[in-house]
Motif scaffolding. Structure first.
Motif, PDB file in Angstrom:
ATOM      1  N   LYS A  14       0.851  -1.183   0.000  1.00  0.00           N
ATOM      2  CA  LYS A  14       0.000   0.000   0.000  1.00  0.00           C
ATOM      3  C   LYS A  14       0.889   1.236   0.000  1.00  0.00           C
ATOM      4  O   LYS A  14       1.849   1.332   0.741  1.00  0.00           O
ATOM      5  CB  LYS A  14      -0.900  -0.005   1.227  1.00  0.00           C
ATOM      6  CG  LYS A  14      -1.904   1.121   1.233  1.00  0.00           C
ATOM      7  CD  LYS A  14      -2.971   0.870   2.280  1.00  0.00           C
ATOM      8  CE  LYS A  14      -3.930   2.007   2.450  1.00  0.00           C
ATOM      9  NZ  LYS A  14      -4.535   2.547   1.278  1.00  0.00           N
ATOM     10  N   ASN A  17      -3.222   5.943  -1.282  1.00  0.00           N
ATOM     11  CA  ASN A  17      -4.501   5.312  -1.629  1.00  0.00           C
ATOM     12  C   ASN A  17      -4.354   4.328  -2.782  1.00  0.00           C
ATOM     13  O   ASN A  17      -5.331   3.949  -3.410  1.00  0.00           O
ATOM     14  CB  ASN A  17      -5.536   6.391  -2.004  1.00  0.00           C
ATOM     15  CG  ASN A  17      -5.978   7.176  -0.798  1.00  0.00           C
ATOM     16  OD1 ASN A  17      -6.020   6.669   0.313  1.00  0.00           O
ATOM     17  ND2 ASN A  17      -6.282   8.440  -1.003  1.00  0.00           N
ATOM     18  N   SER A  18      -3.118   3.935  -3.081  1.00  0.00           N
ATOM     19  CA  SER A  18      -2.859   3.044  -4.209  1.00  0.00           C
ATOM     20  C   SER A  18      -2.167   1.764  -3.748  1.00  0.00           C
ATOM     21  O   SER A  18      -1.690   1.667  -2.631  1.00  0.00           O
ATOM     22  CB  SER A  18      -1.947   3.741  -5.231  1.00  0.00           C
ATOM     23  OG  SER A  18      -2.557   4.901  -5.720  1.00  0.00           O
TER      24      SER A  18
END
Length: 92
Positions: A14, A17-18
């Motif tokens: 992670k 947010n990707s």
């Protein structure tokens, strides 16, 4: 002829947010290269995107045909008539 080369197994992580995947150096992909991603059934295929060559409008014959007045109309104001706001670099 399709050339296939096994590069190994890599784990996702992670990042904000990707989800990111590390690409091994042996793959020959340089930093900053954009990749197009396609899903084919259950496989993701990453293909490097050829960078677009920027067009210098002023160094081409296109400048003769470009409608700068229309650009000003599209913007709704003339950028040459607006005083800078903030910390723009302005060469007087």
């Amino acid at each position: 002829m399709i050339k296939e080369e096994y590069l190994g197994i890599f784990k996702t992580r992670k990042q904000g947010n990707s989800i990111a995947v590390t690409i091994p150096k042996e793959a020959g992909i340089k930093p900053g290269v954009e990749l197009a991603v396609t899903r084919i059934n259950d496989q993701l295929v990453y293909v490097p995107v050829k960078p677009k060559q920027p067009i210098n409008l002023f160094a081409s014959d296109a400048v003769k045909e470009h409608d700068f007045a229309q650009e000003v109309n599209d913007l709704g104001y003339n950028p040459d008539k607006i005083a800078p706001i903030g910390h723009e670099r302005v060469d007087d």
